[in-house]
Design a protein around this motif. Structure first.
Motif, short mmCIF file in Angstrom:
data_model
loop_
_atom_site.label_atom_id
_atom_site.label_comp_id
_atom_site.label_asym_id
_atom_site.label_seq_id
_atom_site.Cartn_x
_atom_site.Cartn_y
_atom_site.Cartn_z
N VAL A 36 0.81 -1.22 0.00
CA VAL A 36 0.00 0.00 0.00
C VAL A 36 0.85 1.27 0.00
O VAL A 36 0.36 2.35 -0.31
CB VAL A 36 -0.97 0.01 1.20
CG1 VAL A 36 -1.95 -1.15 1.10
CG2 VAL A 36 -0.22 -0.05 2.52
N TRP A 118 -8.92 2.85 -0.67
CA TRP A 118 -8.80 1.49 -1.21
C TRP A 118 -9.84 1.30 -2.31
O TRP A 118 -10.87 1.99 -2.34
CB TRP A 118 -8.91 0.44 -0.11
CG TRP A 118 -10.19 0.40 0.66
CD1 TRP A 118 -10.50 1.10 1.79
CD2 TRP A 118 -11.35 -0.40 0.36
NE1 TRP A 118 -11.76 0.80 2.21
CE2 TRP A 118 -12.32 -0.12 1.36
CE3 TRP A 118 -11.66 -1.32 -0.64
CZ2 TRP A 118 -13.56 -0.74 1.38
CZ3 TRP A 118 -12.90 -1.94 -0.63
CH2 TRP A 118 -13.83 -1.64 0.37
N HIS A 130 -7.06 -3.15 -4.15
CA HIS A 130 -5.78 -2.47 -3.96
C HIS A 130 -5.99 -1.16 -3.23
O HIS A 130 -7.14 -0.76 -2.98
CB HIS A 130 -5.07 -2.25 -5.32
CG HIS A 130 -5.92 -1.63 -6.37
ND1 HIS A 130 -5.62 -0.44 -6.99
CD2 HIS A 130 -7.09 -2.03 -6.94
CE1 HIS A 130 -6.53 -0.16 -7.89
NE2 HIS A 130 -7.44 -1.10 -7.89
N ALA A 131 -4.92 -0.48 -2.89
CA ALA A 131 -5.05 0.71 -2.04
C ALA A 131 -3.91 1.66 -2.30
O ALA A 131 -2.89 1.31 -2.92
CB ALA A 131 -5.07 0.30 -0.57
N LEU A 143 -4.41 -0.71 6.92
CA LEU A 143 -4.94 -0.63 5.55
C LEU A 143 -4.79 -1.97 4.84
O LEU A 143 -5.68 -2.39 4.09
CB LEU A 143 -4.22 0.48 4.78
CG LEU A 143 -4.67 0.72 3.34
CD1 LEU A 143 -6.18 0.93 3.24
CD2 LEU A 143 -3.94 1.92 2.74
N VAL A 147 -7.78 -4.15 3.12
CA VAL A 147 -7.73 -4.63 1.74
C VAL A 147 -7.95 -6.14 1.68
O VAL A 147 -8.73 -6.66 0.86
CB VAL A 147 -6.37 -4.25 1.11
CG1 VAL A 147 -6.13 -5.02 -0.19
CG2 VAL A 147 -6.31 -2.75 0.84
#
Length: 286
Positions: A36, A118, A130-131, A143, A147
């Motif tokens: 990320v 995200w 995805h992010a 995060l 995800v």
């Protein structure tokens, strides 16, 4: 549902190229980019974004100047030196809320902090989660967990059996968050002294958390002496070397064209990746 995580001791070892090729071989599949801080799987798969969501980190403190009397108690007691001359530095504020509770004038409040986003996207190989974390923001491990949770929900919704994750490099918080609940961690390394050092660190991390691992030696023919060192180390640690991928500039050219190299099936390197995937698939399917 089976989860394959592809990680490396450092960035630039070729794990994203391998993740993209595995995506083509396993399709339809759920794809995840857990790097990320510096996501790049989307560059290879050209996803079409269908959903975008805000990601909230810890709140940030802010001072109401109309209420503040300038006693500087918050500045004196802030453990992160985030307050100076009645102002909060948002890049230093950790959102611990200590200043909020100790302010005698109740001049400090906490505001929501959007520290990233995200996404759920479509690719030609299946859905992708995805992010993107904001600049200088933390909470990358949190995060990653968000995800991965949504990737599992996407797999259930689409009734897909395999999740392939392009993991973060290194051994930090996002990598640790990526390891939970996976069926196999494929560690991609290169035959260099730094590669061997980083491999040992990430192997140690996986062992600590009891994660089953396998190793891929990318560009193995650039230094076959170091390749033998890696093979000997893996034998000592009872870790299978599932693939040795030769150096081929076509991998980089394919990536620049937004295509996994596996789509160029006539290449030797594509056949090596294909053989490695078949070996891994048998392992995670049993």
């Amino acid at each position: 549902m089976k989860e394959l995580l592809i990680i490396s001791g450092k960035g630039g070892t070729g794990k994203t190229s391998i993740a993209g090729s595995f995506a083509a071989l396993a399709a339809p599949v759920v794809l995840v980019d857990c790097d990320v801080d510096a996501a790049n799987l989307h560059l290879l798969l050209n996803p079409e974004i269908k959903e975008e969501h805000e990601f909230f980190g810890l709140p940030k403190a802010t001072i109401d100047k109309d209420k503040c009397t300038g006693c500087n108690l918050c500045q004196e007691l802030c453990h992160f030196d985030a307050i100076s001359e009645g102002m909060v530095n948002p890049f230093l504020c950790e959102g611990c809320a200590f200043c909020f509770y100790i302010c005698p004038e109740q001049a400090i409040s906490l505001r929501d902090n959007v520290c990233g986003h995200w996404f759920i996207s479509n690719t030609r190989y299946g859905p992708m989660v995805h992010a993107k974390l904001g600049i200088a923001e933390d909470n990358s491990g949190k995060l990653v967990a968000e995800v991965r949770k949504n990737a599992r929900e996407a797999a259930k919704e689409k009734n897909l059996e395999i999740i392939i994750t392009d993991g973060p490099p290194g051994i930090g918080c996002p990598v640790i968050s990526s390891l939970s609940g996976i069926d196999l961690a494929l560690i991609v390394t290169e035959p260099t002294l730094s590669g061997i050092h980083d491999l040992k660190r990430v192997v140690g991390l996986c062992k600590h958390f009891g994660v089953k691992t396998a190793v891929c030696i990318n560009k193995y023919d650039l230094d076959e002496k170091n390749t033998r060192t890696i093979e000997e180390y893996c034998a000592e640690e009872d870790i299978q070397v599932v693939g040795k991928i030769s150096f081929d500039p076509s991998v980089t050219k394919a990536m620049l064209n937004g295509r996994p190299v596996i789509e160029l099936a006539q290449l030797n390197v594509s056949q090596q990746i294909n053989a490695m995937y078949n070996l891994i698939y048998r392992q995670i399917s049993t």
